[in-house]
Write a protein that holds these residues in place. Structure first.
Motif, PDB file in Angstrom:
ATOM      1  N   LEU A 150      -9.593  47.588 -51.578  1.00  0.00           N
ATOM      2  CA  LEU A 150     -10.627  47.159 -52.494  1.00  0.00           C
ATOM      3  C   LEU A 150     -10.144  47.299 -53.932  1.00  0.00           C
ATOM      4  O   LEU A 150     -10.293  46.397 -54.746  1.00  0.00           O
ATOM      5  N   LYS A 151      -9.524  48.421 -54.228  1.00  0.00           N
ATOM      6  CA  LYS A 151      -9.046  48.678 -55.576  1.00  0.00           C
ATOM      7  C   LYS A 151      -7.967  47.666 -55.963  1.00  0.00           C
ATOM      8  O   LYS A 151      -8.008  47.090 -57.042  1.00  0.00           O
ATOM      9  N   SER A 152      -7.009  47.406 -55.086  1.00  0.00           N
ATOM     10  CA  SER A 152      -5.933  46.478 -55.418  1.00  0.00           C
ATOM     11  C   SER A 152      -6.454  45.055 -55.564  1.00  0.00           C
ATOM     12  O   SER A 152      -5.936  44.277 -56.344  1.00  0.00           O
ATOM     13  N   LYS A 153      -7.520  44.715 -54.844  1.00  0.00           N
ATOM     14  CA  LYS A 153      -8.110  43.385 -54.938  1.00  0.00           C
ATOM     15  C   LYS A 153      -8.801  43.203 -56.297  1.00  0.00           C
ATOM     16  O   LYS A 153      -8.797  42.128 -56.866  1.00  0.00           O
ATOM     17  N   ASP A 154      -9.400  44.295 -56.809  1.00  0.00           N
ATOM     18  CA  ASP A 154     -10.126  44.239 -58.067  1.00  0.00           C
ATOM     19  C   ASP A 154      -9.206  44.277 -59.281  1.00  0.00           C
ATOM     20  O   ASP A 154      -9.584  43.839 -60.352  1.00  0.00           O
ATOM     21  N   GLU A 155      -8.017  44.823 -59.134  1.00  0.00           N
ATOM     22  CA  GLU A 155      -7.095  44.909 -60.248  1.00  0.00           C
ATOM     23  C   GLU A 155      -6.523  43.531 -60.554  1.00  0.00           C
ATOM     24  O   GLU A 155      -6.181  42.772 -59.661  1.00  0.00           O
ATOM     25  N   VAL A 156      -6.428  43.236 -61.830  1.00  0.00           N
ATOM     26  CA  VAL A 156      -5.908  41.952 -62.262  1.00  0.00           C
ATOM     27  C   VAL A 156      -4.614  42.210 -63.034  1.00  0.00           C
ATOM     28  O   VAL A 156      -4.605  42.966 -63.998  1.00  0.00           O
ATOM     29  N   THR A 157      -3.559  41.570 -62.589  1.00  0.00           N
ATOM     30  CA  THR A 157      -2.269  41.760 -63.242  1.00  0.00           C
ATOM     31  C   THR A 157      -2.189  40.891 -64.499  1.00  0.00           C
ATOM     32  O   THR A 157      -2.878  39.877 -64.601  1.00  0.00           O
ATOM     33  N   PRO A 158      -1.331  41.254 -65.435  1.00  0.00           N
ATOM     34  CA  PRO A 158      -1.148  40.423 -66.635  1.00  0.00           C
ATOM     35  C   PRO A 158      -0.717  38.999 -66.284  1.00  0.00           C
ATOM     36  O   PRO A 158      -1.112  38.046 -66.961  1.00  0.00           O
ATOM     37  N   ASP A 159       0.067  38.839 -65.224  1.00  0.00           N
ATOM     38  CA  ASP A 159       0.483  37.501 -64.792  1.00  0.00           C
ATOM     39  C   ASP A 159      -0.720  36.659 -64.369  1.00  0.00           C
ATOM     40  O   ASP A 159      -0.787  35.461 -64.660  1.00  0.00           O
ATOM     41  N   GLN A 160      -1.664  37.287 -63.666  1.00  0.00           N
ATOM     42  CA  GLN A 160      -2.861  36.571 -63.229  1.00  0.00           C
ATOM     43  C   GLN A 160      -3.719  36.162 -64.423  1.00  0.00           C
ATOM     44  O   GLN A 160      -4.252  35.058 -64.452  1.00  0.00           O
ATOM     45  N   VAL A 161      -3.829  37.050 -65.395  1.00  0.00           N
ATOM     46  CA  VAL A 161      -4.600  36.741 -66.607  1.00  0.00           C
ATOM     47  C   VAL A 161      -3.940  35.585 -67.343  1.00  0.00           C
ATOM     48  O   VAL A 161      -4.608  34.635 -67.775  1.00  0.00           O
ATOM     49  N   GLU A 162      -2.618  35.619 -67.463  1.00  0.00           N
ATOM     50  CA  GLU A 162      -1.871  34.563 -68.141  1.00  0.00           C
ATOM     51  C   GLU A 162      -2.030  33.219 -67.413  1.00  0.00           C
ATOM     52  O   GLU A 162      -2.238  32.178 -68.042  1.00  0.00           O
ATOM     53  N   LYS A 163      -1.964  33.253 -66.085  1.00  0.00           N
ATOM     54  CA  LYS A 163      -2.116  32.031 -65.297  1.00  0.00           C
ATOM     55  C   LYS A 163      -3.519  31.448 -65.477  1.00  0.00           C
ATOM     56  O   LYS A 163      -3.683  30.238 -65.643  1.00  0.00           O
ATOM     57  N   ARG A 164      -4.525  32.304 -65.478  1.00  0.00           N
ATOM     58  CA  ARG A 164      -5.907  31.846 -65.640  1.00  0.00           C
ATOM     59  C   ARG A 164      -6.112  31.240 -67.029  1.00  0.00           C
ATOM     60  O   ARG A 164      -6.769  30.208 -67.165  1.00  0.00           O
ATOM     61  N   GLU A 165      -5.573  31.874 -68.049  1.00  0.00           N
ATOM     62  CA  GLU A 165      -5.679  31.332 -69.409  1.00  0.00           C
ATOM     63  C   GLU A 165      -4.990  29.970 -69.491  1.00  0.00           C
ATOM     64  O   GLU A 165      -5.489  29.057 -70.146  1.00  0.00           O
ATOM     65  N   ALA A 166      -3.858  29.828 -68.820  1.00  0.00           N
ATOM     66  CA  ALA A 166      -3.145  28.542 -68.808  1.00  0.00           C
ATOM     67  C   ALA A 166      -4.004  27.474 -68.122  1.00  0.00           C
ATOM     68  O   ALA A 166      -4.045  26.325 -68.582  1.00  0.00           O
ATOM     69  N   GLN A 167      -4.691  27.847 -67.036  1.00  0.00           N
ATOM     70  CA  GLN A 167      -5.579  26.893 -66.355  1.00  0.00           C
ATOM     71  C   GLN A 167      -6.725  26.466 -67.271  1.00  0.00           C
ATOM     72  O   GLN A 167      -7.068  25.283 -67.332  1.00  0.00           O
TER      73      GLN A 167
END
Length: 173
Positions: A20-37
């Motif tokens: 559950l904890k690892s699913k909720d954590e957002v990596t900087p790469d994921q944030v960067e990818k979402r911003e790019a989208q």
């Protein structure tokens, strides 16, 4: 036997918590990818709107197709179920309207479709807007037609020949 069950339960409980904890954590790469989208969606909408300003129906078709693709790849996050359903339905409506734009090369028909698309786009703009982007809701006071822009400068996509600078900023994000 009790001891084994307790240990097994504790292990499963810890494993479930870790997942559950690892699913909720957002990596900087994921944030960067979402911003790019988000930037891609906004860029594609603005390109569609700008193609109407220069009365380029072929560019409008191409940009509407790009908008459809970028919207299909976007996943909404951190919404309650009812908000998720509403956002997903509006996204589907925008995709359907973009599809209508791609089905015609008549610039006036495209403008009419984009008027409706722009209203729906603004409703979802807070979810699509990248953090470093400013967006403005602009309106033509003569017709009430709205569009989203990344500039305060008015360039009316619906009446570029007669009323290019006719409009005003109504809201901003």
């Amino acid at each position: 036997m009790k001891r084994i069950l307790v240990i097994a339960f504790m292990s499963l409980s810890t494993l479930g918590h870790a997942q559950l904890k690892s699913k909720d954590e957002v990596t900087p790469d994921q944030v960067e990818k979402r911003e790019a989208q988000k930037k891609e969606i906004t860029k594609n909408y603005l390109a569609l709107k700008n193609s109407l300003i220069i009365s380029d129906s072929l560019a409008a078709v191409k940009n509407a197709e790009a908008l459809k693709t970028s919207l299909k790849n976007f996943k909404f996050k951190k919404l309650r179920l009812e908000q998720m359903n509403e956002a997903t339905a509006k996204r589907r409506e925008i995709i359907d309207l973009a599809t209508e734009v791609t089905a015609t090369k008549n610039i006036n028909k495209q403008r009419k479709i984009v008027q409706e698309l722009s209203v729906k786009f603004w409703d979802l703009a807070p979810k699509f807007k990248a953090e470093d982007t400013a967006l403005y809701l602009q309106v033509c006071p003569m017709t009430g037609a709205v569009w989203t822009s990344d500039s305060k400068e008015i360039k009316n996509p619906y009446y570029p020949k007669n009323m290019l600078t006719c409009g005003e900023v109504k809201a901003s994000l």
